[in-house]
Design a protein around this motif. Structure first.
Motif, PDB file in Angstrom:
ATOM      1  N   TYR A   4       8.309  13.215   3.405  1.00 54.95           N
ATOM      2  CA  TYR A   4       8.978  11.913   3.399  1.00 54.95           C
ATOM      3  C   TYR A   4      10.360  12.136   2.774  1.00 54.95           C
ATOM      4  O   TYR A   4      10.581  11.886   1.584  1.00 54.95           O
ATOM      5  CB  TYR A   4       8.160  10.886   2.606  1.00 54.95           C
ATOM      6  N   LEU A   5      11.248  12.634   3.587  1.00 52.51           N
ATOM      7  CA  LEU A   5      12.537  13.129   3.109  1.00 52.51           C
ATOM      8  C   LEU A   5      13.319  12.084   2.313  1.00 52.51           C
ATOM      9  O   LEU A   5      13.827  12.355   1.220  1.00 52.51           O
ATOM     10  CB  LEU A   5      13.374  13.612   4.303  1.00 52.51           C
ATOM     11  N   ASN A   6      13.422  10.880   2.832  1.00 51.63           N
ATOM     12  CA  ASN A   6      14.234   9.847   2.184  1.00 51.63           C
ATOM     13  C   ASN A   6      13.593   9.330   0.900  1.00 51.63           C
ATOM     14  O   ASN A   6      14.276   9.087  -0.091  1.00 51.63           O
ATOM     15  CB  ASN A   6      14.474   8.688   3.159  1.00 51.63           C
TER      16      ASN A   6
ATOM     17  N   ARG B  90      19.663   3.730   3.069  1.00 53.60           N
ATOM     18  CA  ARG B  90      19.920   3.145   1.751  1.00 53.60           C
ATOM     19  C   ARG B  90      19.774   4.198   0.657  1.00 53.60           C
ATOM     20  O   ARG B  90      18.968   5.119   0.773  1.00 53.60           O
ATOM     21  CB  ARG B  90      18.953   1.991   1.463  1.00 53.60           C
ATOM     22  N   SER B  91      20.542   4.016  -0.407  1.00 50.54           N
ATOM     23  CA  SER B  91      20.410   4.885  -1.571  1.00 50.54           C
ATOM     24  C   SER B  91      19.484   4.264  -2.607  1.00 50.54           C
ATOM     25  O   SER B  91      18.887   4.973  -3.421  1.00 50.54           O
ATOM     26  CB  SER B  91      21.779   5.142  -2.213  1.00 50.54           C
ATOM     27  N   TYR B  92      19.400   2.933  -2.587  1.00 51.97           N
ATOM     28  CA  TYR B  92      18.570   2.213  -3.560  1.00 51.97           C
ATOM     29  C   TYR B  92      17.766   1.134  -2.836  1.00 51.97           C
ATOM     30  O   TYR B  92      18.059   0.772  -1.701  1.00 51.97           O
ATOM     31  CB  TYR B  92      19.437   1.587  -4.651  1.00 51.97           C
ATOM     32  N   ILE B  93      16.761   0.599  -3.539  1.00 51.87           N
ATOM     33  CA  ILE B  93      15.914  -0.429  -2.943  1.00 51.87           C
ATOM     34  C   ILE B  93      16.730  -1.661  -2.609  1.00 51.87           C
ATOM     35  O   ILE B  93      16.559  -2.297  -1.574  1.00 51.87           O
ATOM     36  CB  ILE B  93      14.750  -0.790  -3.891  1.00 51.87           C
TER      37      ILE B  93
ATOM     38  N   GLY C  99       2.180   3.248   4.200  1.00 45.81           N
ATOM     39  CA  GLY C  99       3.090   2.600   3.263  1.00 45.81           C
ATOM     40  C   GLY C  99       4.292   3.484   2.943  1.00 45.81           C
ATOM     41  O   GLY C  99       5.432   3.007   2.852  1.00 45.81           O
ATOM     42  N   LEU C 100       4.042   4.787   2.767  1.00 45.94           N
ATOM     43  CA  LEU C 100       5.132   5.731   2.489  1.00 45.94           C
ATOM     44  C   LEU C 100       6.068   5.865   3.681  1.00 45.94           C
ATOM     45  O   LEU C 100       7.283   6.005   3.524  1.00 45.94           O
ATOM     46  CB  LEU C 100       4.571   7.094   2.098  1.00 45.94           C
ATOM     47  N   LYS C 101       5.485   5.829   4.876  1.00 42.59           N
ATOM     48  CA  LYS C 101       6.310   5.938   6.072  1.00 42.59           C
ATOM     49  C   LYS C 101       7.256   4.750   6.190  1.00 42.59           C
ATOM     50  O   LYS C 101       8.446   4.902   6.514  1.00 42.59           O
ATOM     51  CB  LYS C 101       5.425   6.022   7.313  1.00 42.59           C
ATOM     52  N   LYS C 102       6.723   3.539   5.858  1.00 41.96           N
ATOM     53  CA  LYS C 102       7.565   2.349   5.921  1.00 41.96           C
ATOM     54  C   LYS C 102       8.697   2.445   4.891  1.00 41.96           C
ATOM     55  O   LYS C 102       9.851   2.112   5.189  1.00 41.96           O
ATOM     56  CB  LYS C 102       6.709   1.111   5.659  1.00 41.96           C
ATOM     57  N   LEU C 103       8.351   2.919   3.692  1.00 42.00           N
ATOM     58  CA  LEU C 103       9.366   3.064   2.639  1.00 42.00           C
ATOM     59  C   LEU C 103      10.395   4.116   3.032  1.00 42.00           C
ATOM     60  O   LEU C 103      11.597   3.953   2.801  1.00 42.00           O
ATOM     61  CB  LEU C 103       8.691   3.449   1.321  1.00 42.00           C
ATOM     62  N   ASP C 104       9.944   5.218   3.676  1.00 47.47           N
ATOM     63  CA  ASP C 104      10.854   6.290   4.098  1.00 47.47           C
ATOM     64  C   ASP C 104      11.842   5.775   5.137  1.00 47.47           C
ATOM     65  O   ASP C 104      13.031   6.093   5.094  1.00 47.47           O
ATOM     66  CB  ASP C 104      10.034   7.451   4.667  1.00 47.47           C
TER      67      ASP C 104
ATOM     68  N   ASP D 157       0.801  -1.221   0.000  1.00 47.98           N
ATOM     69  CA  ASP D 157       0.000   0.000   0.000  1.00 47.98           C
ATOM     70  C   ASP D 157       0.839   1.278   0.000  1.00 47.98           C
ATOM     71  O   ASP D 157       0.780   2.085   0.941  1.00 47.98           O
ATOM     72  CB  ASP D 157      -0.935  -0.014   1.224  1.00 47.98           C
ATOM     73  N   LEU D 158       1.628   1.455  -1.066  1.00 47.15           N
ATOM     74  CA  LEU D 158       2.470   2.647  -1.141  1.00 47.15           C
ATOM     75  C   LEU D 158       1.673   3.914  -1.426  1.00 47.15           C
ATOM     76  O   LEU D 158       2.221   5.013  -1.419  1.00 47.15           O
ATOM     77  CB  LEU D 158       3.546   2.463  -2.226  1.00 47.15           C
TER      78      LEU D 158
END
Length: 233
Positions: A51-53, A24-27, A13-18, A7-8
């Motif tokens: 979501y800075l990162n 990390r620089s990449y996934i 979902g965005l918070k988890k990705l952030d 759920d991006l």
């Protein structure tokens, strides 16, 4: 190791990705891959700067896709409800290929050693130029002096014209002979008084007298040589 995001499109979902991109620089891995494209396309658009990162990562991937494209396979990532990376990755455009070619050409140009070690000939030429500059500066900075010499012959039979010619035959850098005259000493003997101008750093009067004016062949005419006057110019 495969990574899964849910759920991006939601704040959670965005918070988890952030949080995931905080270190990390990449996934996955240390360069952009199809894992990054998968997550990139799963987002509906550029994320909020809060979501800075994620925002940093998104701008970077977006720029890569515009310029070069991404071809690395990655480790595998899943975003529920979206196609895998292979379905969305696009090859570089003609413009990006041209830019890649230009980059390669620039790299080749960079291989030219503009600051390599000098050859022996170049070093020698540089040293000679430096010496010439130092010598030129020295001449300009050196002071000058006006010196009057008394030069006495052996006796009244000495040819004073030849004596003077012998004296003036001494030539060296920084030495300029000037006016002269014959001065009576007594008993028919005359001495030569002669002016000279010298560059102090180039001519030593003592050396001139001891190594030139009172040695062969000039000492055939000259008995002695004395300094009468020495003035700085």
């Amino acid at each position: 190791m495969a990574v899964t995001f849910n759920d991006l499109g939601s704040a959670a979902g965005l918070k988890k990705l952030d949080e995931y991109l905080l270190t990390r620089s990449y996934i996955s891995g240390y360069q952009a891959s199809k894992d990054d494209i998968t997550v990139y396309t799963a987002l509906s658009g550029a994320p909020s700067s809060s979501y800075l990162n994620v925002s940093r990562w998104y701008k970077h991937i977006d720029a890569l896709l515009r310029i070069l494209g991404v071809s690395e396979e990655g480790c595998g990532v899943t975003v529920e409800g979206f196609a895998p990376a292979e379905a969305v990755a696009t090859p570089p455009t003609a413009d990006s290929k041209a830019m890649q070619a230009a980059a390669v050409e620039d790299d080749e140009d960079d291989d030219v050693d503009l600051f390599g070690e000098e050859t022996e000939e170049e070093k020698k030429a540089a040293e000679e130029r430096a010496a010439a500059v130092r010598a030129s500066s020295k001449k300009k900075e050196s002071g000058k002096s006006s010196v009057l010499l008394d030069i006495k012959p052996w006796d009244d039979e000495t040819d004073m014209k030849k004596l003077e010619e012998a004296v003036r035959s001494v030539q060296m850098e920084g030495l300029l002979w000037g006016a002269s005259k014959l001065v009576p000493v007594g008993y028919g003997i005359k001495k030569l008084q002669i002016m000279m101008t010298i560059v102090d750093d180039l001519v030593s009067v003592d050396t001139l007298i001891e190594e030139h004016l009172t040695v062969e062949p000039i000492n055939e005419y000259v008995q002695s040589c004395d300094i009468v006057a020495f003035n700085k110019i």
